[in-house]
Design a protein around this motif. Structure first.
Motif, PDB file in Angstrom:
ATOM      1  N   ALA A 186       8.489  17.406   7.434  1.00  0.00           N
ATOM      2  CA  ALA A 186       8.219  16.989   8.820  1.00  0.00           C
ATOM      3  C   ALA A 186       8.796  17.994   9.821  1.00  0.00           C
ATOM      4  O   ALA A 186       8.146  18.348  10.804  1.00  0.00           O
ATOM      5  CB  ALA A 186       8.798  15.597   9.069  1.00  0.00           C
ATOM      6  N   GLU A 210       3.999   9.747   3.925  1.00  0.00           N
ATOM      7  CA  GLU A 210       5.442   9.525   4.060  1.00  0.00           C
ATOM      8  C   GLU A 210       5.886   8.352   3.186  1.00  0.00           C
ATOM      9  O   GLU A 210       6.888   8.434   2.481  1.00  0.00           O
ATOM     10  CB  GLU A 210       5.815   9.268   5.522  1.00  0.00           C
ATOM     11  CG  GLU A 210       7.317   9.017   5.673  1.00  0.00           C
ATOM     12  CD  GLU A 210       7.768   8.859   7.124  1.00  0.00           C
ATOM     13  OE1 GLU A 210       6.909   8.856   8.011  1.00  0.00           O
ATOM     14  OE2 GLU A 210       8.986   8.749   7.316  1.00  0.00           O
ATOM     15  N   LEU A 263      -0.404  10.692   7.782  1.00  0.00           N
ATOM     16  CA  LEU A 263       1.048  10.941   7.761  1.00  0.00           C
ATOM     17  C   LEU A 263       1.809   9.700   7.311  1.00  0.00           C
ATOM     18  O   LEU A 263       2.747   9.791   6.517  1.00  0.00           O
ATOM     19  CB  LEU A 263       1.532  11.381   9.150  1.00  0.00           C
ATOM     20  CG  LEU A 263       1.197  12.809   9.543  1.00  0.00           C
ATOM     21  CD1 LEU A 263       1.606  13.079  10.982  1.00  0.00           C
ATOM     22  CD2 LEU A 263       1.884  13.806   8.615  1.00  0.00           C
TER      23      LEU A 263
END
Lengths: 227, 151
Positions: A160, A144, A140
């Motif tokens: 998200a 991101e 993640l």
């Protein structure tokens, strides 16, 4: 799971080690990022947890083992999956340290084992689940960053809220992002694929070769279903 | 089992979804174009494209109102493919936009598929742009997808 020998040169770890000190640093970084928390949690649930504070034990373990240049060569020869090798290496380290401590303090009367209740699940199953969650956390963060660096921060935020938060598009996208649910579904496509790419990358670093990638992902899904 | 907020705060459903992302396939040029168009400055970016070299002399901005000739469509497709092969990411995005527009215009105005992609794949890729491209382009894309779906 059957043992499988991974020739060091064909794994991501092997290729990085072949690059020299910088590559070895990248390997250490990967291992410490992925396993620092899982090993602490694992040790906290282990029957030998009375032998030390989990954070101190894992810090000591990394400081000692990561300084050894042959640590990953030994992993390769072991034929074990990396996370299983890490568990074994940690427990070996703990016993080694405990023996040293007893000798140093002349505490030979202290036992090797104490009757401490271990976690209900098998240690291997616990570590499997911790590994999946640690991988997810790293993945993640990578995905991101990749999205935000390219000006796709809003796309990531929608992803998200929907995928991680589990909120259906119609319940938030119009109000919070001023886009239609249909447009939102298109917007999350790149973040989803970045997550997928990061996941494959992290698994490759963790010793999974590309031909076994799909099997590994299915195995991780199975672990999550059993949780 | 000891708890640890850092690792256990992701719900099981979210974990399953995340793992499923790995089976989504690789990011395509169409995905990147859709992402670029849905950025907050996506409309301005689209407007700026009409004045770049790839669209020069084609008046592509007016194509939704005035159907382009087949020759102009073929020319745009040729220029687009050249831009897609460029090393520069911005050129690749512009090339993908040109490729989408050339395909959409050929399908919507002449019912002819000029892409080497099979109809189903092309329809899947174009469908996103119904939502993503602003009016009147979105309607043109919808018409193109309809042609592909009925072929």
């Amino acid at each position: 799971m059957a043992k499988q020998h991974f020739p060091l040169t064909v794994t991501w770890i092997g290729r990085r080690i072949a690059e020299g000190p910088e590559g070895l640093d990248a390997v250490r970084q990967h291992v410490m990022t992925l396993y620092y928390e899982p090993l602490q949690i694992y040790f906290r649930g282990h029957s030998e947890r009375w032998k030390g504070d989990p954070t101190e034990v894992v810090n000591g373990f990394f400081a000692d083992r990561m300084a050894r240049t042959d640590f990953f060569e030994k992993w390769s020869v072991s034929g074990l999956r990396l996370h299983r090798w890490m568990i074994g290496a940690l427990l070996f380290f703990v016993r080694e340290e405990w023996g040293r401590e007893k000798r140093f303090r002349r505490l030979d009367y202290l036992p090797e084992d104490m009757d401490v209740e271990a976690a209900e699940d098998s240690p291997a199953a616990i570590m499997d689940r911790l590994r999946v969650r640690s991988i997810a956390k790293v993945v993640l963060a990578m995905a991101e960053k990749s999205c935000r660096d390219e000006g796709l921060g809003v796309h990531w935020d929608v992803f998200a809220r929907h995928v991680i938060g589990g909120i259906p598009y119609p319940k938030f996208v119009q109000e919070e992002f001023d886009v239609s649910p249909e447009r939102a579904a298109v917007m999350v496509r790149v973040p989803k694929k970045r997550v997928g790419r990061a996941l494959r990358e992290v698994l490759e670093r963790d010793g999974v070769d590309e031909f076994r990638m799909a099997d590994e992902i299915r195995a991780l899904q199975e672990i999550m279903r059993e949780q | 089992m000891p708890n640890n907020d850092e690792l256990t705060n992701l719900p099981k459903a979210a974990m399953t979804e995340l793992l499923a992302c790995a089976l989504e396939g690789e990011e395509s040029p169409f995905d990147r174009l859709a992402a670029r168009l849905t950025r907050q400055d996506g409309s301005q970016w689209l407007q700026a494209q009409w004045s770049i070299e790839m669209f020069e002399g084609l008046n592509a901005e007016d194509w939704p109102a005035e159907a382009p000739s087949k020759e102009d469509i073929a020319e745009l497709k040729k220029r687009s493919k050249r831009a897609i092969r460029d090393d520069d990411a911005e050129q690749q995005l512009a090339g993908t936009l040109g490729y989408v527009i050339a395909n959409v215009m050929s399908l919507a105005n002449y019912g002819e598929k000029i892409s080497n992609l099979d109809a189903e794949t092309l329809a899947t890729q174009l469908r996103d742009f119904v939502e993503v491209l602003e009016a009147p382009w979105g309607d043109c894309v919808a018409a193109a997808v309809k042609v592909l779906s009925s072929s």
